[in-house]
Write a protein that holds these residues in place. Structure first.
Motif, PDB file in Angstrom:
ATOM      1  N   ILE A 240       0.714  -1.059   0.095  1.00  0.00           N
ATOM      2  CA  ILE A 240       0.001  -0.032   0.026  1.00  0.00           C
ATOM      3  C   ILE A 240       0.861   1.148   0.010  1.00  0.00           C
ATOM      4  O   ILE A 240       0.639   2.178  -0.732  1.00  0.00           O
ATOM      5  N   SER A 241       1.868   1.253   0.928  1.00  0.00           N
ATOM      6  CA  SER A 241       2.776   2.514   1.126  1.00  0.00           C
ATOM      7  C   SER A 241       3.435   2.591  -0.335  1.00  0.00           C
ATOM      8  O   SER A 241       3.746   3.780  -0.691  1.00  0.00           O
ATOM      9  N   GLU A 242       3.899   1.475  -0.872  1.00  0.00           N
ATOM     10  CA  GLU A 242       4.855   1.571  -2.158  1.00  0.00           C
ATOM     11  C   GLU A 242       3.725   2.453  -3.437  1.00  0.00           C
ATOM     12  O   GLU A 242       4.016   3.123  -4.388  1.00  0.00           O
ATOM     13  N   ASP A 243       2.405   1.726  -3.291  1.00  0.00           N
ATOM     14  CA  ASP A 243       1.334   2.069  -4.374  1.00  0.00           C
ATOM     15  C   ASP A 243       1.030   3.552  -4.130  1.00  0.00           C
ATOM     16  O   ASP A 243       1.234   4.302  -4.944  1.00  0.00           O
ATOM     17  N   LEU A 244       1.188   4.047  -2.822  1.00  0.00           N
ATOM     18  CA  LEU A 244       0.827   5.601  -2.744  1.00  0.00           C
ATOM     19  C   LEU A 244       2.114   6.465  -3.058  1.00  0.00           C
ATOM     20  O   LEU A 244       1.786   7.528  -3.533  1.00  0.00           O
ATOM     21  N   ARG A 245       3.237   5.934  -2.655  1.00  0.00           N
ATOM     22  CA  ARG A 245       4.335   6.638  -3.095  1.00  0.00           C
ATOM     23  C   ARG A 245       4.539   6.658  -4.678  1.00  0.00           C
ATOM     24  O   ARG A 245       4.868   7.818  -5.286  1.00  0.00           O
ATOM     25  N   ARG A 246       4.417   5.697  -5.269  1.00  0.00           N
ATOM     26  CA  ARG A 246       4.520   5.645  -6.831  1.00  0.00           C
ATOM     27  C   ARG A 246       3.333   6.575  -7.489  1.00  0.00           C
ATOM     28  O   ARG A 246       3.608   7.464  -8.428  1.00  0.00           O
ATOM     29  N   LYS A 247       2.067   6.677  -6.935  1.00  0.00           N
ATOM     30  CA  LYS A 247       1.119   7.867  -7.302  1.00  0.00           C
ATOM     31  C   LYS A 247       1.626   9.237  -7.031  1.00  0.00           C
ATOM     32  O   LYS A 247       1.410  10.100  -7.777  1.00  0.00           O
ATOM     33  N   ALA A 248       2.364   9.256  -5.927  1.00  0.00           N
ATOM     34  CA  ALA A 248       2.647  10.785  -5.492  1.00  0.00           C
ATOM     35  C   ALA A 248       3.774  11.190  -6.193  1.00  0.00           C
ATOM     36  O   ALA A 248       3.779  12.214  -6.738  1.00  0.00           O
ATOM     37  N   VAL A 249       4.513  10.235  -6.863  1.00  0.00           N
ATOM     38  CA  VAL A 249       5.685  10.617  -7.699  1.00  0.00           C
ATOM     39  C   VAL A 249       5.083  11.095  -9.007  1.00  0.00           C
ATOM     40  O   VAL A 249       5.502  12.042  -9.810  1.00  0.00           O
ATOM     41  N   LEU A 250       4.112  10.198  -9.699  1.00  0.00           N
ATOM     42  CA  LEU A 250       3.530  10.600 -11.000  1.00  0.00           C
ATOM     43  C   LEU A 250       2.684  11.810 -10.712  1.00  0.00           C
ATOM     44  O   LEU A 250       2.885  12.705 -11.673  1.00  0.00           O
ATOM     45  N   ALA A 251       2.198  12.385  -9.765  1.00  0.00           N
ATOM     46  CA  ALA A 251       1.103  13.189  -9.521  1.00  0.00           C
ATOM     47  C   ALA A 251       2.276  14.647  -9.477  1.00  0.00           C
ATOM     48  O   ALA A 251       1.859  15.692 -10.006  1.00  0.00           O
ATOM     49  N   GLU A 252       3.279  14.474  -8.745  1.00  0.00           N
ATOM     50  CA  GLU A 252       4.187  15.692  -9.059  1.00  0.00           C
ATOM     51  C   GLU A 252       4.657  16.170 -10.393  1.00  0.00           C
ATOM     52  O   GLU A 252       4.860  17.104 -10.793  1.00  0.00           O
ATOM     53  N   GLY A 253       4.785  14.848 -11.309  1.00  0.00           N
ATOM     54  CA  GLY A 253       5.124  15.148 -12.849  1.00  0.00           C
ATOM     55  C   GLY A 253       3.994  15.874 -13.457  1.00  0.00           C
ATOM     56  O   GLY A 253       4.308  16.875 -14.388  1.00  0.00           O
ATOM     57  N   VAL A 254       2.802  15.232 -13.047  1.00  0.00           N
ATOM     58  CA  VAL A 254       1.579  15.926 -13.687  1.00  0.00           C
ATOM     59  C   VAL A 254       1.337  17.444 -13.446  1.00  0.00           C
ATOM     60  O   VAL A 254       1.181  18.252 -14.038  1.00  0.00           O
ATOM     61  N   LYS A 255       1.635  17.664 -11.955  1.00  0.00           N
ATOM     62  CA  LYS A 255       1.563  19.049 -11.535  1.00  0.00           C
ATOM     63  C   LYS A 255       2.248  19.947 -11.973  1.00  0.00           C
ATOM     64  O   LYS A 255       2.102  21.203 -12.374  1.00  0.00           O
TER      65      LYS A 255
ATOM     66  N   GLY B 116      -5.247  10.231  -7.319  1.00  0.00           N
ATOM     67  CA  GLY B 116      -5.515  10.539  -5.727  1.00  0.00           C
ATOM     68  C   GLY B 116      -4.428  11.661  -5.045  1.00  0.00           C
ATOM     69  O   GLY B 116      -3.962  12.436  -5.714  1.00  0.00           O
ATOM     70  N   ASP B 117      -4.719  11.696  -3.795  1.00  0.00           N
ATOM     71  CA  ASP B 117      -4.016  12.995  -2.959  1.00  0.00           C
ATOM     72  C   ASP B 117      -3.247  12.495  -1.933  1.00  0.00           C
ATOM     73  O   ASP B 117      -3.396  11.272  -1.442  1.00  0.00           O
ATOM     74  N   GLU B 118      -1.950  12.925  -1.642  1.00  0.00           N
ATOM     75  CA  GLU B 118      -1.074  12.454  -0.706  1.00  0.00           C
ATOM     76  C   GLU B 118      -1.587  12.349   0.574  1.00  0.00           C
ATOM     77  O   GLU B 118      -1.141  11.426   1.436  1.00  0.00           O
ATOM     78  N   ARG B 119      -2.497  12.978   1.148  1.00  0.00           N
ATOM     79  CA  ARG B 119      -3.284  13.091   2.186  1.00  0.00           C
ATOM     80  C   ARG B 119      -3.797  11.413   2.334  1.00  0.00           C
ATOM     81  O   ARG B 119      -4.059  11.094   3.575  1.00  0.00           O
ATOM     82  N   THR B 120      -4.227  10.787   1.466  1.00  0.00           N
ATOM     83  CA  THR B 120      -4.643   9.439   1.673  1.00  0.00           C
ATOM     84  C   THR B 120      -4.016   8.743   2.449  1.00  0.00           C
ATOM     85  O   THR B 120      -4.070   7.851   3.268  1.00  0.00           O
ATOM     86  N   GLY B 121      -2.309   8.681   2.239  1.00  0.00           N
ATOM     87  CA  GLY B 121      -1.631   7.829   3.010  1.00  0.00           C
ATOM     88  C   GLY B 121      -1.409   8.534   4.506  1.00  0.00           C
ATOM     89  O   GLY B 121      -1.391   7.560   5.305  1.00  0.00           O
ATOM     90  N   LEU B 122      -1.858   9.603   4.719  1.00  0.00           N
ATOM     91  CA  LEU B 122      -1.832  10.215   5.838  1.00  0.00           C
ATOM     92  C   LEU B 122      -2.874   9.657   6.744  1.00  0.00           C
ATOM     93  O   LEU B 122      -2.822   9.382   7.862  1.00  0.00           O
ATOM     94  N   VAL B 123      -4.148   9.476   6.183  1.00  0.00           N
ATOM     95  CA  VAL B 123      -5.489   9.137   6.807  1.00  0.00           C
ATOM     96  C   VAL B 123      -5.427   7.765   7.398  1.00  0.00           C
ATOM     97  O   VAL B 123      -5.882   7.304   8.162  1.00  0.00           O
TER      98      VAL B 123
END
Length: 517
Positions: free
Chosen positions: A128-143, A219-226
């Protein structure tokens, strides 16, 4: 001066670990109840306030810490920052909620599996953590791409406005044209450049919409925080050699109720009794209308009843709205009355004026007096619009509870009641006053930058008093509980900070009471 004028009547030797601790709303409540709290907080300004308040603190991202670092913590609390969830529609909020619930279900499956081993549970969390990290990296590129396109669109928009102004279009007409993304026929003939710019503007806007859709899917990086508090409870419950937390208290905005419902299923599997409650702050003596979704859990077989409201709810004029509870059931005023404890008559809600007058009396007696001005009757004009109209500012008179205190509280205007005439002085709430509306002690030492944001994001300490007592002190009789809370409220109002403490960093474990090192 000590934190409380008199010792708590029933001090308990429980150590609390507070994730996402903020400036110390829950911590100061726990302090007057006699508990020791250690907070983890990422915001340096909030850490500065905590330091001045004498609140034990570790600085850093909660994700860098682990439950195993604090083996002596007996209670876990926190208010993880959450994106906006919604149970309706197919937008970003619905997708974010679905994603979080899917992750929680995956964790629940791992925990509840027959002959579940710690290694398998931990691997599930790592995936789960790795999936969230991967999405966060991709999201930074899109941003980054989205920001570049937004910059280009801003240049195009500026040029479009200049041309439209030269053709004598009013600001309202220009706004309408840019919103419709169409140039009126007569203008196309008059300005050849305009049609080309508008086509470019449409293309750039379309690209931005595509980037938004991609970010929504990632998704949102806050998903991992919740998910963090749940994982900490699982780790303490399933990791070999660990001892489960005796209790858990979590709070957030009402839209998080569906998440707390799924949390409760996992906690039940781990041996906890739980209670979820939508709490209205003014119904517990907070001079402010605010709703919080609270999850309470206690290890063992003792049920946790809902926290009984002590004050009336504040209702503005107009039809009674129907609220949705955590299971989606809609209920109205009659249901509200049936749910409250009627054994004791409820007090009236507390107004801004009453809270500030009491604070002014306390402030004059402090070791270092604080100036709380004595204003004439006033109306608070909100920085926010109402009913979707940014120009229709919300208003609350001094003899009513405050509207929800947000990070923009310092922008609210104070005017003479019934007018739009600013008060000649003290036309804004001071930080101390804004804190009082959140039920922080008037002496709370707000520090660092963006103090209004710290205040707006905090848990109202008085609300935390009721929740902590309910969860951590189940053996008190009703009379004992009432006396305990009355004394705690008095101690909270007159609280003064102890000596400044040094905020610890990750790895600074030596000598800390919760680390055992």
């Amino acid at each position: 001066m000590s934190h409380a004028c008199t010792p708590p009547s029933r001090p308990a030797n429980l150590s609390i670990l507070d994730l996402f601790a903020g400036p110390g709303g829950l911590d100061v409540a726990a302090d007057v109840l006699g508990y020791h709290v250690t907070g983890i907080e990422f915001d340096k300004d909030a850490c500065a306030t905590r330091s001045k308040a004498g609140m034990d603190t570790f600085y850093g991202d909660v994700r860098r810490y682990r439950a195993s670092f604090f083996p002596r913590a007996e209670v876990l609390t926190g208010g993880p920052p959450c994106q906006t969830f919604t149970v309706a529609g197919h937008g970003a909020g619905r997708k974010a909620l679905d994603q979080v619930l899917e992750y929680i279900q995956t964790l629940h499956d791992a925990v509840s599996a027959q002959d579940a081993r710690w290694e398998d549970i931990f691997r599930t969390w790592r995936r789960i953590s790795e999936d969230l990290r991967r999405k966060a990296v991709l999201a930074e590129g899109v941003k980054a791409k989205k920001r570049a396109v937004e910059k280009s669109r801003a240049v195009t928009r500026k040029r479009l406005r200049e041309i439209l102004r030269t053709h004598r279009n009013s600001p309202v007409e220009i706004k309408s044209i840019l919103r419709a993304l169409e140039v009126p026929g007569p203008l196309v003939r008059k300005a050849v450049e305009l049609d080309g710019l508008m086509a470019e503007f449409r293309t750039l806007s379309s690209e931005i919409d595509r980037f938004r859709a991609e970010l929504e899917e990632l998704g949102d990086e806050r998903t991992g925080l919740v998910l963090q508090p749940l994982w900490w409870v699982i780790e303490r419950s399933r990791r070999p050699g660990s001892t489960p937390y005796r209790a858990v208290v979590l709070e957030q905005v009402p839209t998080v109720m569906p998440v707390w419902k799924e949390y409760a299923r996992v906690l039940a599997t781990l041996g906890y009794r739980t209670q979820r409650q939508l709490m209205y702050t003014e119904a517990f003596g907070v001079p402010q209308t605010r709703k919080r979704a609270v999850l309470m859990a206690r290890l063992g077989e003792t049920d946790i009843p809902k926290v009984g409201e002590t004050h009336e709810r504040y209702r503005t004029r107009g039809p009674v709205t129907r609220e949705s509870d955590d299971d989606g059931y809609l209920w109205g005023e009659a249901d509200v009355e049936s749910r409250g404890e009627r054994d004791r008559p409820k007090e009236s809600w507390v107004s801004m004026d009453a809270a500030l007058k009491k604070a002014r009396a306390i402030a004059s007696e402090l070791t270092t007096p604080i100036d709380i001005p004595d204003r004439p009757a006033f109306t608070v004009v909100s920085n926010y619009g109402t009913g979707g109209d940014p120009e229709a500012r919300g208003r609350r008179d001094h003899d009513a509870p405050s509207a929800t205190v947000t990070g923009k509280v310092s922008r609210n205007r104070l005017v003479h009641k019934g007018t739009d005439t600013d008060l000649p002085s003290h036309e804004r709430f001071s930080f101390a006053e804004a804190g009082v509306l959140q039920t922080f002690p008037v002496a709370y030492p707000w520090h660092g930058s963006d103090q209004p944001q710290q205040i707006g994001n905090a848990v109202p300490p008085r609300l935390a008093l009721y929740v902590l007592r309910q969860v951590l002190e189940p053996d008190l009789t009703r009379d004992e509980a009432n006396a305990r809370l009355e004394q705690a409220v008095e101690d909270l109002e007159s609280w003064e900070p102890r000596e400044t403490v040094v905020v610890r960093e990750h790895g600074d474990w030596e000598g800390h009471p919760l680390t055992g090192r």
